[in-house]
Design a protein around this motif. Structure first.
Motif: not given
Ligand code: HEM
Length: 217
Positions: A171-177
């Motif tokens: 969903l985020r495309g990684g760990t961070k938004l």
């Protein structure tokens, strides 16, 4: 004028009989009441959302550097931009209400039973899509409210056992938004969700045509 255009098209495509017999002149059971309108109102709101969304997509840029300013620009600078954005906003909110009322009507009247089970299932999927539209659209203005609401929402998804962490990363495309999340949510909001919704709606309507509207209690 419109009549002439209509007959001009009919002469070439032979649509008159189809529209009259198959679209407009379908018998419906006696004694239907206002609660049978909620499905149609939900569809009308979906059309409003799509048409106002088209206009906003002309200006919107899914980048953390520009998204906030562009939404501000649409609201305060573009002529009638505040109307387009306002109609989009209110249609989205109202659609959640009307889809609920439509579901309640179908449930109370037992219209989910044989032979309409598959239509109920497409309805449940449509309901999930409407929620997903709301969730992805909320981030697009890229203001504080949007950022933190999405942070909380996606974090909640991350707490789901086994698949949570994986779902959060997708969903985020990684760990961070960040930029990837915004691009992803925008793609979902304007491409994947609308296409899937239209396909399911075609199925929903074809089934209604085939089985007819259920009789009132
Ligand atoms: C985008 C969302 C939806 C749209 C635009 C939509 C539209 C419609 C329309 C126009 C009708 C015929 C008129 C009426 O009964 O109101 C209908 C019937 C029906 N809908 Fe939906 N619907 C949606 C979502 C749902 C949901 C969430 C459910 C249930 C979970 C559902 C289940 C049904 C069923 C079972 C029928 C047949 C009702 C009958 O024959 O009496 N629909 N829908």
């Amino acid at each position: 004028m419109f009549k002439r255009i209509y007959f001009w098209i009919d002469e070439r495509l032979d649509i008159h009989d189809y529209i009259k017999k198959d679209v407009l002149d379908k018998p419906i059971p006696k004694g239907l009441n206002l609660s049978y309108c909620f499905g149609g109102i939900t569809f009308f709101l979906f059309l409003m959302l799509a048409s106002t969304g088209y206009f906003m997509a002309i200006y919107y840029v899914p980048s953390p550097l520009q998204a906030y300013d562009v939404v501000d620009y649409i609201t305060y600078e573009v002529s009638l931009g505040y109307v387009i954005r306002g109609v989009h906003h209110w249609s989205a909110n109202l659609m959640v209400v009307t889809i609920f009322l439509h579901m309640i009507r179908v449930y109370i009247y037992g219209a989910y039973k044989n032979p309409r089970e598959i239509n109920w299932i497409t309805g449940v999927l449509l309901f999930c899509l409407v929620m997903a539209f709301g969730f992805t659209g909320y981030l697009l203005p890229w203001d504080q409210k949007a950022y933190w609401a999405t942070k909380v929402g996606t974090s909640m998804m991350g707490t789901v056992p086994v698949v949570g962490e994986y779902a959060l990363k997708i969903l985020r495309g990684g760990t961070k938004l960040g930029a990837l999340t915004l691009a992803r949510f925008y793609a979902f909001h304007v491409i994947f969700l609308p296409i899937t919704t239209v396909i399911l709606l075609i199925g929903h309507f074809l089934m209604i045509r085939r089985q007819g509207i259920s009789k009132p209690l």
